[in-house]
Design an enzyme around this catalytic site. Structure first.
Site, PDB file in Angstrom:
ATOM      1  N   ARG A 172     -16.193  12.883  42.476  1.00  0.00           N
ATOM      2  CA  ARG A 172     -15.047  12.010  42.159  1.00  0.00           C
ATOM      3  C   ARG A 172     -14.579  11.207  43.378  1.00  0.00           C
ATOM      4  O   ARG A 172     -13.378  10.999  43.572  1.00  0.00           O
ATOM      5  CB  ARG A 172     -13.873  12.825  41.605  1.00  0.00           C
ATOM      6  CG  ARG A 172     -14.181  13.655  40.402  1.00  0.00           C
ATOM      7  CD  ARG A 172     -14.488  12.827  39.162  1.00  0.00           C
ATOM      8  NE  ARG A 172     -14.893  13.719  38.082  1.00  0.00           N
ATOM      9  CZ  ARG A 172     -16.163  14.087  37.858  1.00  0.00           C
ATOM     10  NH1 ARG A 172     -17.146  13.586  38.585  1.00  0.00           N
ATOM     11  NH2 ARG A 172     -16.460  14.914  36.893  1.00  0.00           N
ATOM     12  N   SER A 220      -8.124  15.185  33.507  1.00  0.00           N
ATOM     13  CA  SER A 220      -7.904  16.246  34.490  1.00  0.00           C
ATOM     14  C   SER A 220      -7.111  15.706  35.676  1.00  0.00           C
ATOM     15  O   SER A 220      -7.483  14.706  36.275  1.00  0.00           O
ATOM     16  CB  SER A 220      -9.248  16.784  34.990  1.00  0.00           C
ATOM     17  OG  SER A 220      -9.879  17.470  33.938  1.00  0.00           O
ATOM     18  N   GLU A 290      -7.099  14.549  41.446  1.00  0.00           N
ATOM     19  CA  GLU A 290      -8.154  13.571  41.146  1.00  0.00           C
ATOM     20  C   GLU A 290      -7.505  12.249  40.726  1.00  0.00           C
ATOM     21  O   GLU A 290      -8.029  11.164  40.975  1.00  0.00           O
ATOM     22  CB  GLU A 290      -8.995  14.151  39.996  1.00  0.00           C
ATOM     23  CG  GLU A 290     -10.031  13.224  39.434  1.00  0.00           C
ATOM     24  CD  GLU A 290     -10.852  13.905  38.328  1.00  0.00           C
ATOM     25  OE1 GLU A 290     -11.067  15.131  38.391  1.00  0.00           O
ATOM     26  OE2 GLU A 290     -11.272  13.182  37.414  1.00  0.00           O
TER      27      GLU A 290
HETATM   28  C1  LIG Z   1      -8.379  11.963  27.863  1.00  0.00           C
HETATM   29  C2  LIG Z   1      -9.071  11.677  29.190  1.00  0.00           C
HETATM   30  C3  LIG Z   1     -10.289  12.279  29.470  1.00  0.00           C
HETATM   31  C4  LIG Z   1     -10.922  12.015  30.693  1.00  0.00           C
HETATM   32  N1  LIG Z   1     -12.130  12.605  30.934  1.00  0.00           N
HETATM   33  C5  LIG Z   1     -12.778  12.349  32.092  1.00  0.00           C
HETATM   34  C6  LIG Z   1     -14.046  12.942  32.363  1.00  0.00           C
HETATM   35  O1  LIG Z   1     -14.599  13.684  31.576  1.00  0.00           O
HETATM   36  N2  LIG Z   1     -14.638  12.651  33.557  1.00  0.00           N
HETATM   37  C7  LIG Z   1     -14.060  11.825  34.476  1.00  0.00           C
HETATM   38  O2  LIG Z   1     -14.660  11.602  35.544  1.00  0.00           O
HETATM   39  N3  LIG Z   1     -12.865  11.247  34.233  1.00  0.00           N
HETATM   40  C8  LIG Z   1     -12.217  11.483  33.073  1.00  0.00           C
HETATM   41  N4  LIG Z   1     -10.995  10.895  32.835  1.00  0.00           N
HETATM   42  C9  LIG Z   1     -10.360  10.058  33.876  1.00  0.00           C
HETATM   43  C10 LIG Z   1     -10.707   8.563  33.827  1.00  0.00           C
HETATM   44  O3  LIG Z   1     -11.060   8.153  32.519  1.00  0.00           O
HETATM   45  C11 LIG Z   1     -11.838   8.218  34.799  1.00  0.00           C
HETATM   46  O4  LIG Z   1     -11.479   8.506  36.128  1.00  0.00           O
HETATM   47  C12 LIG Z   1     -12.239   6.735  34.703  1.00  0.00           C
HETATM   48  O5  LIG Z   1     -13.401   6.524  35.477  1.00  0.00           O
HETATM   49  C13 LIG Z   1     -11.145   5.772  35.174  1.00  0.00           C
HETATM   50  O6  LIG Z   1     -11.520   4.465  34.776  1.00  0.00           O
HETATM   51  P1  LIG Z   1     -10.436   3.336  34.514  1.00  0.00           P
HETATM   52  O7  LIG Z   1     -11.143   2.108  34.115  1.00  0.00           O
HETATM   53  O8  LIG Z   1      -9.397   3.821  33.574  1.00  0.00           O
HETATM   54  O9  LIG Z   1      -9.837   3.170  35.964  1.00  0.00           O
HETATM   55  P2  LIG Z   1      -8.291   3.048  36.405  1.00  0.00           P
HETATM   56  O10 LIG Z   1      -7.574   4.303  36.034  1.00  0.00           O
HETATM   57  O11 LIG Z   1      -7.716   1.778  35.945  1.00  0.00           O
HETATM   58  O12 LIG Z   1      -8.459   3.007  37.993  1.00  0.00           O
HETATM   59  C14 LIG Z   1      -8.920   4.126  38.708  1.00  0.00           C
HETATM   60  C15 LIG Z   1      -9.227   3.675  40.140  1.00  0.00           C
HETATM   61  O13 LIG Z   1     -10.335   2.791  40.110  1.00  0.00           O
HETATM   62  C16 LIG Z   1      -9.991   1.543  40.706  1.00  0.00           C
HETATM   63  N5  LIG Z   1     -10.753   0.519  39.990  1.00  0.00           N
HETATM   64  C17 LIG Z   1     -10.828   0.331  38.654  1.00  0.00           C
HETATM   65  N6  LIG Z   1     -11.687  -0.657  38.373  1.00  0.00           N
HETATM   66  C18 LIG Z   1     -12.167  -1.111  39.554  1.00  0.00           C
HETATM   67  C19 LIG Z   1     -13.102  -2.128  39.930  1.00  0.00           C
HETATM   68  N7  LIG Z   1     -13.736  -2.891  39.035  1.00  0.00           N
HETATM   69  N8  LIG Z   1     -13.361  -2.300  41.258  1.00  0.00           N
HETATM   70  C20 LIG Z   1     -12.746  -1.542  42.200  1.00  0.00           C
HETATM   71  N9  LIG Z   1     -11.844  -0.580  41.898  1.00  0.00           N
HETATM   72  C21 LIG Z   1     -11.571  -0.362  40.591  1.00  0.00           C
HETATM   73  C22 LIG Z   1      -8.485   1.430  40.571  1.00  0.00           C
HETATM   74  O14 LIG Z   1      -7.954   0.586  41.578  1.00  0.00           O
HETATM   75  C23 LIG Z   1      -8.085   2.884  40.777  1.00  0.00           C
HETATM   76  O15 LIG Z   1      -8.032   3.189  42.145  1.00  0.00           O
HETATM   77  C24 LIG Z   1     -10.332  11.144  31.627  1.00  0.00           C
HETATM   78  C25 LIG Z   1      -9.099  10.507  31.320  1.00  0.00           C
HETATM   79  C26 LIG Z   1      -8.479  10.764  30.109  1.00  0.00           C
HETATM   80  C27 LIG Z   1      -7.185  10.069  29.798  1.00  0.00           C
END
Ligand SMILES: Cc1cc2nc3c(=O)[nH]c(=O)nc-3n(C[C@H](O)[C@H](O)[C@H](O)COP(=O)(O)OP(=O)(O)OC[C@H]3O[C@@H](n4cnc5c(N)ncnc54)[C@H](O)[C@@H]3O)c2cc1C
Length: 299
Positions: A172, A220, A290
């Site tokens: 992560r 998480s 995380e």
């Molecule tokens: C119900 C649920 C289940 C989940 N299950 C998992 C799982 O199984 N495994 C897991 O790893 N995660 C899980 N997550 C967490 C989350 O979905 C992941 O971390 C996901 O990768 C975040 O993506 P996002 O587009 O929502 O990013 P955001 O939450 O919008 O951003 C996260 C970070 O990434 C940065 N960012 C986003 N896009 C870019 C880009 N294009 N360039 C540079 N920086 C960027 C943002 O600035 C921020 O720092 C879960 C979340 C929920 C709500």
């Protein structure tokens, strides 16, 4: 800053004092000074080029791993996910995906193309950009195990093609060139001999029974410490159901904090800290969150 932005020759949408609670899966977060949704990569490049270099930039994906504090975000939030939606099979085993493609869509399309192991992406509710930033993973699979190259854009608007060797990737965690954001990636998979659709369905089914899906959360909250599970430690510390304001440690999955309705970011952050301190007292383990915590405390 506002006056300078209004003089810019961009086509995308600019909003001021945009509540971040509209853009995060926890449904909390104060206003961003400026929220910019570019119309195209070219438009984004113009915006980055013209932006005063001292203006803080925060890049937003689907907001599923973010706790934005109640005071909001100073500077500019860039929400580029709607226009980075390209998803194509480049050759037999290679797939190109824009940073705005939902991970669920990537998983389902790869399964249709007979490419694996890609099913694990299906349960991750974020975008490809977020998955690249977090090295998101599930069920033993991780994003960067599949990355062949990434496309990025830097502060001045210049676009780069980069190799995985230019990044330090861990659990992560991803570290790469500063002041650059992901526009997309090329992934390399393998021909999938297993009935992948069934694997994908089973993974989603398992989530339904073990996670409080449908309630606002960020998945998480804490990383799993080496050789253990954060959820096990939190549950064993008697924290399931613990509440601060509208935030609650989920009864279904102890590493999830849910917004039961009306939670503030402060409630959630205080509960995160309470869980961290209690687990340290009870087990002697210092959990690391995380979830990304950003923005200003409300005054
Ligand atoms: C119900 C649920 C289940 C989940 N299950 C998992 C799982 O199984 N495994 C897991 O790893 N995660 C899980 N997550 C967490 C989350 O979905 C992941 O971390 C996901 O990768 C975040 O993506 P996002 O587009 O929502 O990013 P955001 O939450 O919008 O951003 C996260 C970070 O990434 C940065 N960012 C986003 N896009 C870019 C880009 N294009 N360039 C540079 N920086 C960027 C943002 O600035 C921020 O720092 C879960 C979340 C929920 C709500």
């Amino acid at each position: 800053m506002t006056a300078a932005l209004q003089d810019m020759s961009v086509q995308g949408e600019l909003r001021y004092d945009e509540p971040m609670s509209k853009h995060t899966s926890w449904r909390v977060g104060g206003p961003a000074d400026v929220y910019f949704r570019p119309a195209s990569v070219e438009d984004l490049a113009v915006f980055l080029h013209e932006l005063d270099e001292d203006t803080p930039i925060f890049w937003l994906g689907a907001g599923t791993n973010l706790l934005v504090r109640d005071g909001g975000i100073r500077g500019v939030v860039i929400a580029a996910t709607r226009m980075l939606r390209d998803l194509e099979q480049v050759d037999k085993l290679t797939v190109r995906a824009g940073a705005g493609v939902p991970c669920t869509q990537l998983a389902r399309q790869c399964v249709r193309w007979g490419l694996g192991p890609s099913e694990f992406f299906a349960g991750i509710p974020g975008t490809v950009g977020g998955a690249l930033t977090m090295n998101a993973g599930a069920h033993g699979g991780e994003t960067w195990e599949r990355v062949e190259s990434v496309r990025t854009i830097e502060l001045g608007g210049e676009v780069h093609q980069r190799a995985p060797a230019e990044y330090t990737v861990g659990y992560r965690s991803v570290k790469g060139p500063a002041n650059e954001w992901f526009l997309g990636a090329t992934f390399r998979f393998e021909p999938d001999a297993t009935p992948a659709q069934a694997t994908l369905d089973a993974m989603l089914e398992r989530r339904k029974t073990t996670q409080p899906l449908g309630l606002p959360s960020c998945g998480s909250v804490f990383r799993n410490p080496e050789g253990d599970h954060a959820a096990r430690l939190i549950e064993a510390a008697g924290l399931k159901g613990r509440r601060i304001g509208g935030a609650e440690v989920s009864e279904k999955h102890a590493n999830f904090i849910i917004n039961t309705g009306g939670a503030s970011a402060t409630d959630i952050e205080e509960l995160i800290e309470h869980v961290r301190e209690t687990v340290l007292d009870v087990h002697g383990v210092s959990l690391v969150h995380e979830v990304r915590i950003v923005g200003e405390v409300q005054r």
